[in-house]
Design a protein around this motif. Structure first.
Motif, PDB file in Angstrom:
ATOM      1  N   LEU A 335       0.887  -1.152   0.037  1.00 35.95           N
ATOM      2  CA  LEU A 335      -0.012   0.202   0.006  1.00 35.95           C
ATOM      3  C   LEU A 335       0.954   1.157   0.033  1.00 35.95           C
ATOM      4  N   SER A 336       0.345   2.255  -0.467  1.00 35.73           N
ATOM      5  CA  SER A 336       1.139   3.607  -0.516  1.00 35.73           C
ATOM      6  C   SER A 336       1.242   3.861   1.106  1.00 35.73           C
ATOM      7  N   SER A 337       1.947   4.917   1.331  1.00 34.98           N
ATOM      8  CA  SER A 337       1.995   5.379   2.811  1.00 34.98           C
ATOM      9  C   SER A 337       0.623   5.762   3.493  1.00 34.98           C
ATOM     10  N   PHE A 338       0.024   6.554   2.772  1.00 34.24           N
ATOM     11  CA  PHE A 338      -1.398   6.872   3.175  1.00 34.24           C
ATOM     12  C   PHE A 338      -2.280   5.906   3.143  1.00 34.24           C
ATOM     13  N   GLY A 339      -2.432   4.910   2.079  1.00 34.16           N
ATOM     14  CA  GLY A 339      -3.199   3.649   2.201  1.00 34.16           C
ATOM     15  C   GLY A 339      -2.780   2.590   3.598  1.00 34.16           C
ATOM     16  N   GLY A 340      -1.593   2.617   3.847  1.00 33.23           N
ATOM     17  CA  GLY A 340      -0.961   1.764   4.748  1.00 33.23           C
ATOM     18  C   GLY A 340      -1.464   2.548   6.272  1.00 33.23           C
ATOM     19  N   GLU A 341      -1.255   3.785   6.169  1.00 34.40           N
ATOM     20  CA  GLU A 341      -1.912   4.551   7.551  1.00 34.40           C
ATOM     21  C   GLU A 341      -3.271   4.241   7.805  1.00 34.40           C
ATOM     22  N   MET A 342      -4.021   4.472   6.695  1.00 35.88           N
ATOM     23  CA  MET A 342      -5.512   4.251   6.878  1.00 35.88           C
ATOM     24  C   MET A 342      -5.821   2.842   7.252  1.00 35.88           C
ATOM     25  N   LYS A 343      -5.120   1.594   6.956  1.00 35.86           N
ATOM     26  CA  LYS A 343      -5.201   0.574   6.890  1.00 35.86           C
ATOM     27  C   LYS A 343      -5.103   0.157   8.442  1.00 35.86           C
ATOM     28  N   ALA A 344      -3.938   0.468   8.929  1.00 30.10           N
ATOM     29  CA  ALA A 344      -3.456   0.615  10.236  1.00 30.10           C
ATOM     30  C   ALA A 344      -4.625   1.102  11.216  1.00 30.10           C
ATOM     31  N   PHE A 345      -5.051   2.469  10.850  1.00 34.41           N
ATOM     32  CA  PHE A 345      -6.087   3.069  11.885  1.00 34.41           C
ATOM     33  C   PHE A 345      -7.229   2.219  11.778  1.00 34.41           C
ATOM     34  N   ASP A 346      -7.671   1.610  10.851  1.00 28.54           N
ATOM     35  CA  ASP A 346      -8.928   0.845  10.673  1.00 28.54           C
ATOM     36  C   ASP A 346      -8.801  -0.524  11.799  1.00 28.54           C
TER      37      ASP A 346
END
Lengths: 476, 328
Positions: A335-346
């Motif tokens: 994932l992109s860093s933004f995608g990864g961040e949102m996934k982790a947040f989720d």
């Protein structure tokens, strides 16, 4: 909970590397420190009392503690041998290790008199009866030998063997004597194994006591390590389990040591949290990340039964602590860093649904997207934690977040710096020069305060090339 | 007979130039001799040895037979392959692929398998522990390597074991045996050295540098001694040779014989363009043993082998006894 990378980044690893442990059992506890959850308040308090007692004892009787430490040092990991007692006959080397352990208990147990009674869950007892089994001659010598006393047959074989050895020495190694010798050696080995089997059979009864001593030694070693660490860094034992969440004058040994190498020192930070979102704003390079990580470190330490690096601390019992920062590793997920961040947040949101006693730390959340939507995303997060009533600390540059905050902290940054003087020194010292003007202190301000605008001043102070800075000045 | 050459040697390393050089035979004779003189022996090895059958060449090898009272440091996994009755004295905490190194006392005579530490500092600790258990003498079953000569830091005497298994060509074996013997017999330089890689000594004044180039101005003025710390390899020698003109009157000093990892021909060249080669720490070469039997079938004539080694040692001015392993 934190992954290895995060534990390293917040300085937890650094603390673990600095704790001095003496036994393999203590080392094991420190490798995976236990996080005392919501329902383990009493156990956490017990551990804290142990550390306080040991800190006290180090002050009152340093020689006694040194002696105890010296006695712990030779302790080896014998758990596999002890556990194998139920399964098979131990080798001579394994029995030697058990005997050494039991001998060491004889020395440690008397030293625990007094202090031992004040410690919770730490009870080191000598085991003279078990020791007698491994030392039937009662010599208490630090070696192990399957004694003749345990078997008449063994004694007889050994006497015969000795005679053959002596004859070989005198008459030379004839084939007949060699054959005889080999046969006696085999007989001896067989009888030796039988005697050891008996010994192990008798030792079985002491297996649980040995394991309990081992656990006590591990706990003592770990608690003593924590106590000595606390004394070394002037750390305090936090008041846990109340409603207030406040840590004053926190430091972080990892960052302190990094700054010390540059001739600078760590500016202690204080934070009080309330249920809901606490927002931290402030200048770039002003230490927001450091403050968040320092809070993460000290909260983790408190929940793992350590003293904290602070002047004073009150921390409620927590189920979990999370941090989202740029140190996260997304490389594997694709994932992109933004995608990864949102996934982790989720993942974190789903994992903590319905739990109020969690601490969530967001460092420059949604930094990877445009400021307009980024600000909206962070505002939504702030509202979410306000609704949930869990503890959250959000460090951000975005506008309009602070006004949703239960509490708003700001890094003073360059607010009180003389920008004129700063600009006159432009380019002369880069980041180090900037540090002289930067106020790293964290101050509580009104939620209506917007994030300061000193990015441009900082670019100037860093001495970034004129071609660029002149254009910035035109733009702004 | 070999016992008489052991005088004054507290820690002895038996070094084989190759497998099947007869090292174990030599050790067994030494053990027997010392026991006759009522000495308490300590035994250990560098790496694994004393195997019943050689893993590489599958030839039958004699094992090490010790008397009652001998103290042995060996890997735990090798203990059960021996047949002594034993008292466990210490577990050293040093691990090897064959398990932790354990120190035991033989309570009967019997066979033991030796396997020891492979790091010099650990070997030194084990040697000291053996001496601490009251050993009069410690024998170390030395490393087998064409490149290294074991560790003089560890012992004060060495027996070099050579054999037909080294090379099918007797001339090669004889030449290299004499070469290794010569390295062990290098004179000792007793002077100060810096901690740097190179130390130039001029009129008693030391100049240290980690790069040879930095020393050239000093070397140009002519120095009596150049001390080289660490390995002296063929490329070290080549680098020195490039400035050979400056070194005509210079003595080259290595730390000890084990640091000289030079091909014989490079060693000769080094001697040619300098004043000579010495070492900071010397090791006494007590004897050279020869084994004319080859594990690979290319045996030598036993008289010819011994005589040629003696002759080569005489030529190299190394004055040590040469013994056939069968008659040590």
């Amino acid at each position: 909970m934190f992954d290895g990378n995060q534990l390293n980044s917040i300085g937890f690893r650094f603390v673990m590397d600095n704790i001095e442990l003496l036994t393999p059992y203590g080392e094991e506890l420190a490798r995976h420190p236990h996080f005392y959850g919501q329902d383990e308040k009493n156990a956490l308090k017990d551990e804290q009392r142990n550390i306080a007692e040991l800190m006290d004892e180090v002050g009152k009787d340093p020689d006694g503690i040194n002696e105890l430490m010296r006695l712990l040092m030779p302790i080896k990991d014998i758990r596999r041998s002890v556990e194998s007692l139920n399964l098979r006959t131990l080798t001579e080397v394994e029995l030697f290790e058990i005997k050494r352990f039991l001998l060491q208990l004889e020395l440690i147990a008397p030293k625990m008199r007094g202090i031992g009674e004040k410690l919770n869950g730490i009870d080191i007892k000598a085991m003279p009866k078990a020791l007698d089994l491994t030392d039937p001659d009662g010599t208490r010598s630090p070696s192990f030998y399957v004694s003749d006393r345990l078997s008449e047959k063994l004694g007889r074989i050994r006497r015969e063997r000795r005679e053959v050895d002596d004859r070989m020495k005198k008459d030379g190694a004839t084939d007949e004597l060699m054959a005889c010798r080999t046969q006696l050696a085999a007989q001896e080995e067989e009888e030796n194994a039988r005697v050891r089997a008996d010994m192990c059979d008798s030792l079985k009864a002491y297996r649980d006591d040995m394991m309990s001593n081992i656990r006590s030694i591990g706990r003592l070693d770990f608690a003593l390590g924590k106590a000595r660490l606390a004394l070394k860094y002037n750390a305090v034992i936090p008041n846990v389990g109340g409603e207030r969440f406040v840590i004053e004058d926190m430091t972080n040994p990892r960052f302190s040591s990094m700054l010390r190498e540059k001739g600078r020192s760590f500016v202690p930070v204080s934070l009080e949290l309330s249920r809901g979102s606490v927002v931290v704003t402030g200048a770039n390079m002003g230490g927001k990340s450091i403050a968040i990580k320092t809070l993460a470190l000290n909260t983790m330490l408190a929940m793992c039964g350590f003293a904290v690096f602070a002047g004073n601390a009150e921390i409620p019992m927590l189920d979990d602590v999370f941090i989202l920062s740029e140190d996260r590793e997304d490389a594997m997920s694709g994932l992109s860093s933004f995608g990864g961040e949102m996934k982790a947040f989720d993942d974190m949101l789903r994992g903590t649904e319905g739990k109020r006693n969690v601490l969530v730390l967001l460092d420059e959340f949604a930094r990877g997207t445009n400021p307009h939507e980024g600000a909206a995303i962070v505002r939504a997060a702030a509202t979410l934690f306000n609704n949930r009533g869990s503890y959250a600390v959000i460090a951000t540059h975005f506008d309009g977040v602070a006004k949703l905050a239960i509490r708003h902290y700001q890094v003073a940054g360059l607010r009180n710096a003389d920008v004129g003087v700063l600009r006159s020194k432009i380019g002369s010292g880069g980041a180090d020069m900037l540090a002289e003007f930067m106020d790293y202190g964290l101050y509580e301000v009104d939620p209506s305060e917007e994030p300061p605008r000193d990015a441009v001043t900082i670019i100037h102070a860093l001495g970034v090339c004129d071609e660029f800075t002149e254009l910035i000045d035109i733009e702004t | 007979m070999i016992y008489e050459y052991m005088n004054g040697i507290k820690t002895l390393s038996v070094i084989g130039m190759c497998k099947n050089a007869g090292k174990t035979t030599v050790l067994n004779v030494l053990i027997e001799e010392c026991e006759k003189h009522d000495e308490i022996l300590g035994l250990t090895s560098i790496g694994r040895d004393g195997e019943r059958s050689d893993l590489v060449t599958n030839t039958k090898k004699p094992e090490i037979f010790v008397g009652r009272g001998t103290v042995i440091a060996t890997a735990e996994g090798l203990l059960k392959q021996g047949d002594i009755s034993m008292e466990i004295l210490s577990s050293t905490g040093q691990s090897t692929p064959m398990g932790e190194i354990i120190i035991v006392r033989a309570m009967s005579a019997g066979y033991v398998q030796l396997g020891g530490a492979s790091i010099t500092e650990h070997q030194q600790l084990i040697r000291d522990e053996l001496l601490g258990f009251g050993c009069d003498r410690v024998f170390i079953d030395g490393a087998i390597s064409r490149k290294s000569l074991g560790t003089p830091a560890l012992c004060d005497g060495v027996i070099l074991s050579s054999g037909a298994s080294y090379d099918p060509n007797i001339a090669v074996t004889v030449g290299d045996t004499a070469y290794f013997a010569r390295l062990f017999s290098l004179p000792v330089y007793s002077g100060e050295a810096s901690v740097m890689r190179y130390t130039a000594v001029r009129d008693g004044e030391l100049t240290g540098a980690n790069e040879l180039n930095e020393l050239i101005p000093v070397l140009r003025e002519g120095v009596k001694v150049l001390i080289v710390r660490g390995a002296v390899t063929d490329s070290t020698a080549s680098a020195l040779r490039n400035i050979g003109k400056l070194l005509k009157n210079t003595l080259i000093v290595a730390e000890d014989a084990s640091r000289l990892l030079l091909k014989p021909v490079m060693f000769e060249k080094l001697l040619g363009f300098t004043r000579g080669v010495s070492v900071l720490k010397g090791t006494r070469l007590a004897a050279v043993t020869v084994n004319p039997f080859s594990a690979y079938g290319t045996h030598y004539n036993k008289y010819e082998f011994k005589e040629r080694v003696e002759e080569a040692l005489r030529m190299a001015e190394v004055d040590v006894p040469v013994m056939d392993v069968k008659y040590v």
